[in-house]
Design a protein around this motif. Structure first.
Motif, PDB file in Angstrom:
ATOM      1  N   VAL A 150      53.647  30.168  28.999  1.00 42.06           N
ATOM      2  CA  VAL A 150      52.651  30.138  30.069  1.00 42.06           C
ATOM      3  C   VAL A 150      52.605  31.509  30.762  1.00 42.06           C
ATOM      4  O   VAL A 150      53.638  32.007  31.218  1.00 42.06           O
ATOM      5  CB  VAL A 150      52.974  29.036  31.096  1.00 42.06           C
ATOM      6  CG1 VAL A 150      51.969  29.056  32.234  1.00 42.06           C
ATOM      7  CG2 VAL A 150      52.992  27.685  30.408  1.00 42.06           C
ATOM      8  N   PRO A 151      51.428  32.128  30.848  1.00 45.14           N
ATOM      9  CA  PRO A 151      51.347  33.437  31.503  1.00 45.14           C
ATOM     10  C   PRO A 151      51.430  33.307  33.015  1.00 45.14           C
ATOM     11  O   PRO A 151      51.088  32.273  33.582  1.00 45.14           O
ATOM     12  CB  PRO A 151      49.959  33.938  31.073  1.00 45.14           C
ATOM     13  CG  PRO A 151      49.163  32.691  30.886  1.00 45.14           C
ATOM     14  CD  PRO A 151      50.117  31.663  30.345  1.00 45.14           C
ATOM     15  N   THR A 152      51.877  34.364  33.629  1.00 43.77           N
ATOM     16  CA  THR A 152      51.802  34.430  35.081  1.00 43.77           C
ATOM     17  C   THR A 152      50.360  34.766  35.471  1.00 43.77           C
ATOM     18  O   THR A 152      49.557  35.180  34.631  1.00 43.77           O
ATOM     19  CB  THR A 152      52.738  35.509  35.641  1.00 43.77           C
ATOM     20  OG1 THR A 152      52.311  36.796  35.150  1.00 43.77           O
ATOM     21  CG2 THR A 152      54.177  35.259  35.208  1.00 43.77           C
ATOM     22  N   LEU A 153      50.049  34.597  36.738  1.00 39.40           N
ATOM     23  CA  LEU A 153      48.694  34.931  37.175  1.00 39.40           C
ATOM     24  C   LEU A 153      48.424  36.418  36.961  1.00 39.40           C
ATOM     25  O   LEU A 153      47.307  36.804  36.607  1.00 39.40           O
ATOM     26  CB  LEU A 153      48.514  34.569  38.651  1.00 39.40           C
ATOM     27  CG  LEU A 153      47.073  34.676  39.164  1.00 39.40           C
ATOM     28  CD1 LEU A 153      46.207  33.596  38.523  1.00 39.40           C
ATOM     29  CD2 LEU A 153      47.022  34.558  40.683  1.00 39.40           C
ATOM     30  N   ARG A 154      49.419  37.261  37.167  1.00 35.24           N
ATOM     31  CA  ARG A 154      49.243  38.696  36.949  1.00 35.24           C
ATOM     32  C   ARG A 154      48.914  38.986  35.488  1.00 35.24           C
ATOM     33  O   ARG A 154      48.032  39.797  35.178  1.00 35.24           O
ATOM     34  CB  ARG A 154      50.495  39.467  37.364  1.00 35.24           C
ATOM     35  CG  ARG A 154      50.358  40.979  37.210  1.00 35.24           C
ATOM     36  CD  ARG A 154      51.642  41.709  37.569  1.00 35.24           C
ATOM     37  NE  ARG A 154      52.015  41.485  38.961  1.00 35.24           N
ATOM     38  CZ  ARG A 154      53.024  40.721  39.356  1.00 35.24           C
ATOM     39  NH1 ARG A 154      53.777  40.089  38.451  1.00 35.24           N
ATOM     40  NH2 ARG A 154      53.305  40.583  40.635  1.00 35.24           N
ATOM     41  N   ILE A 203      39.382  33.155  46.903  1.00 44.00           N
ATOM     42  CA  ILE A 203      39.355  31.904  46.138  1.00 44.00           C
ATOM     43  C   ILE A 203      38.382  32.011  44.975  1.00 44.00           C
ATOM     44  O   ILE A 203      38.585  31.412  43.909  1.00 44.00           O
ATOM     45  CB  ILE A 203      38.996  30.706  47.055  1.00 44.00           C
ATOM     46  CG1 ILE A 203      39.275  29.382  46.349  1.00 44.00           C
ATOM     47  CG2 ILE A 203      37.578  30.774  47.520  1.00 44.00           C
ATOM     48  CD1 ILE A 203      40.726  29.125  46.036  1.00 44.00           C
ATOM     49  N   ARG A 204      37.312  32.793  45.155  1.00 42.54           N
ATOM     50  CA  ARG A 204      36.366  33.009  44.058  1.00 42.54           C
ATOM     51  C   ARG A 204      37.041  33.756  42.906  1.00 42.54           C
ATOM     52  O   ARG A 204      36.868  33.407  41.734  1.00 42.54           O
ATOM     53  CB  ARG A 204      35.165  33.802  44.565  1.00 42.54           C
ATOM     54  CG  ARG A 204      34.020  33.901  43.557  1.00 42.54           C
ATOM     55  CD  ARG A 204      32.856  34.694  44.119  1.00 42.54           C
ATOM     56  NE  ARG A 204      32.387  34.119  45.362  1.00 42.54           N
ATOM     57  CZ  ARG A 204      32.321  34.771  46.514  1.00 42.54           C
ATOM     58  NH1 ARG A 204      32.719  36.031  46.575  1.00 42.54           N
ATOM     59  NH2 ARG A 204      31.862  34.177  47.596  1.00 42.54           N
ATOM     60  N   LEU A 205      37.836  34.767  43.233  1.00 42.34           N
ATOM     61  CA  LEU A 205      38.536  35.511  42.192  1.00 42.34           C
ATOM     62  C   LEU A 205      39.597  34.648  41.524  1.00 42.34           C
ATOM     63  O   LEU A 205      39.733  34.653  40.291  1.00 42.34           O
ATOM     64  CB  LEU A 205      39.180  36.770  42.787  1.00 42.34           C
ATOM     65  CG  LEU A 205      40.033  37.606  41.832  1.00 42.34           C
ATOM     66  CD1 LEU A 205      39.242  38.028  40.612  1.00 42.34           C
ATOM     67  CD2 LEU A 205      40.601  38.824  42.557  1.00 42.34           C
ATOM     68  N   ILE A 265      39.883  33.684  37.426  1.00 38.94           N
ATOM     69  CA  ILE A 265      41.059  33.934  36.584  1.00 38.94           C
ATOM     70  C   ILE A 265      41.544  32.640  35.941  1.00 38.94           C
ATOM     71  O   ILE A 265      41.841  32.590  34.737  1.00 38.94           O
ATOM     72  CB  ILE A 265      42.184  34.574  37.414  1.00 38.94           C
ATOM     73  CG1 ILE A 265      41.734  35.922  37.980  1.00 38.94           C
ATOM     74  CG2 ILE A 265      43.443  34.765  36.566  1.00 38.94           C
ATOM     75  CD1 ILE A 265      42.708  36.520  38.976  1.00 38.94           C
ATOM     76  N   LEU A 266      41.630  31.579  36.735  1.00 34.69           N
ATOM     77  CA  LEU A 266      42.116  30.309  36.198  1.00 34.69           C
ATOM     78  C   LEU A 266      41.119  29.680  35.229  1.00 34.69           C
ATOM     79  O   LEU A 266      41.515  28.938  34.320  1.00 34.69           O
ATOM     80  CB  LEU A 266      42.427  29.347  37.345  1.00 34.69           C
ATOM     81  CG  LEU A 266      43.548  29.784  38.286  1.00 34.69           C
ATOM     82  CD1 LEU A 266      43.826  28.707  39.332  1.00 34.69           C
ATOM     83  CD2 LEU A 266      44.826  30.123  37.519  1.00 34.69           C
ATOM     84  N   ASN A 276      41.591  23.695  36.660  1.00 33.89           N
ATOM     85  CA  ASN A 276      41.529  24.828  37.576  1.00 33.89           C
ATOM     86  C   ASN A 276      41.697  24.316  39.006  1.00 33.89           C
ATOM     87  O   ASN A 276      40.782  23.717  39.569  1.00 33.89           O
ATOM     88  CB  ASN A 276      40.187  25.545  37.407  1.00 33.89           C
ATOM     89  CG  ASN A 276      40.106  26.824  38.221  1.00 33.89           C
ATOM     90  OD1 ASN A 276      40.890  27.043  39.143  1.00 33.89           O
ATOM     91  ND2 ASN A 276      39.151  27.665  37.884  1.00 33.89           N
ATOM     92  N   VAL A 277      42.863  24.574  39.601  1.00 38.70           N
ATOM     93  CA  VAL A 277      43.120  24.064  40.953  1.00 38.70           C
ATOM     94  C   VAL A 277      42.254  24.757  41.991  1.00 38.70           C
ATOM     95  O   VAL A 277      42.041  24.228  43.087  1.00 38.70           O
ATOM     96  CB  VAL A 277      44.612  24.229  41.330  1.00 38.70           C
ATOM     97  CG1 VAL A 277      45.504  23.432  40.404  1.00 38.70           C
ATOM     98  CG2 VAL A 277      45.018  25.702  41.343  1.00 38.70           C
TER      99      VAL A 277
END
Length: 370
Positions: free
Chosen positions: A65-69, A138-140, A144-145, A157-158
């Motif tokens: 699982v990737p990190t958000l970065r 929150i848009r960004l 990403i998600l 996507n939370v």
């Protein structure tokens, strides 16, 4: 029309002729690493769902699982840069998102696996920001998600949930400088890299990025004689972004316009040696961060309220056209009437130029020669 069903893990699609095709991510131990796998199943959808469920038990823990970065850098950022190259979005939008990423997303969630970002964490994170920053952030996060969901490393996507957003803060002071105060600030800025951008903003109602992209070498600046005055006409046709890149277009075509700078500031504009109107002396234009630093330092030295130099002349044209005299002035960003209204009347009639005389008071519309 029947709504398409989506598997909770992997995908199950019709392959025709009584067959189904399932796809999922797994490491099969064949040395090819974690990759997307496809299998064809002969039978019904239920048969394929049963096989997909078994594969999930076998391989669900394979996923790195990737990190958000990692998702931001490896997936979202390249896709967004491709969209810029295709002309679908402006580069300035990327600058805004990059700022939100560094200031808000990376510190909070950058090192977390995307599967470890919980709604309660998102809610608390949003309430710790201003309203505008929360909306952009929150848009960004959602974008990403979304990529993670598309690549099946995340089930949902939370960021798409409805969250309680922070309220708009109480209205800040208007951030208005009178004409006299404006002249004091311009006098304090004389000799710095912020002087000409402040002149174009405070007198010509330009954005900082627009003034920094005006080019003497490209013929954007010219002198016009009218009624015994020498005016400087600056053609606004390009913009500089926060990262220093120059874009040969504005937000829209209607934003392209000539800006008239009257005396006494016209002499300083016309004396700019170039190649850029706001040149650093090495053939490159001044940068926004340097202009901002000098602007804020000048206000501090004069003991004035700190207002951003973004669009500080929102109402200059409007007030002058109404003969408001000293009631108008240099304003902070986003105050006053809509930008389109400001540019349409009175500074941009098709064959006339609006110029304020030395005596102050009212605006005189003068025909331009040459």
């Amino acid at each position: 029309m029947a709504r398409r069903q989506r598997a909770a893990w992997g995908s199950n699609e019709d392959a025709g002729n009584g067959r189904r095709r399932i796809r999922y991510w797994a490491d099969l131990g064949d040395g090819r690493g974690y990759r997307r796998v496809s299998e064809t199943v002969t039978g019904s959808r239920r048969d394929a769902d049963l096989l997909l469920a078994r594969r999930r038990v076998e391989h669900d823990s394979d996923a790195p699982v990737p990190t958000l970065r990692q998702a931001y850098e490896a997936w979202w950022l390249p896709e967004f840069e491709d969209a810029i190259e295709r002309g679908e979005v402006k580069r300035n939008t990327l600058c805004t998102y990059t700022s939100r990423w560094r200031a808000h997303l990376e510190p909070a969630f950058g090192s977390r696996p995307v599967t470890d970002i919980r709604p309660l964490d998102v809610q608390a994170w949003l309430l710790g920001m201003t309203s505008n920053n929360a909306k952009q952030s929150i848009r960004l996060l959602s974008q990403i998600l979304d990529v993670c969901v598309r690549y099946e490393v995340l089930g949902a996507n939370v960021a798409d949930s409805r969250y309680r957003m922070p309220r708009d803060s109480a209205r800040q002071p208007d951030g208005v400088l009178t004409m006299a105060e404006r002249d004091r600030v311009l006098g304090e800025l004389r000799g710095t890299c912020a002087y000409l951008p402040a002149v174009l903003a405070g007198v010509g109602s330009c954005r900082v990025g627009e003034s920094l992209a005006a080019s003497v070498a490209a013929g954007d600046v010219r002198a016009v004689e009218s009624h015994g005055m020498t005016l400087a006409v600056v053609e606004i046709r390009r913009q500089q972004h926060h990262d220093g890149t120059i874009e040969e277009s504005l937000k829209n075509r209607r934003s392209e316009r000539p800006v008239v700078i009257p005396e006494p500031w016209s002499a300083d504009v016309l004396a700019a040696p170039g190649p850029w109107l706001c040149d650093r002396g090495d053939g490159t234009p001044a940068r926004p961060w340097a202009v901002k630093k000098e602007w804020e330092a000048a206000l501090a030295r004069l003991g004035m309220e700190r207002i951003p130099l973004q669009e500080p002349a929102q109402l200059v044209a409007h007030h002058l056209a109404l003969g408001a005299g000293d009631a108008g002035g240099l304003r902070g960003a986003h105050d006053g009437p809509r930008r389109e209204e400001r540019r349409r009347d009175p500074l941009r009639p098709p064959r006339r130029r609006a110029v304020r005389g030395r005596g102050g008071g009212r605006l005189r519309a003068l025909p331009c020669k040459g």
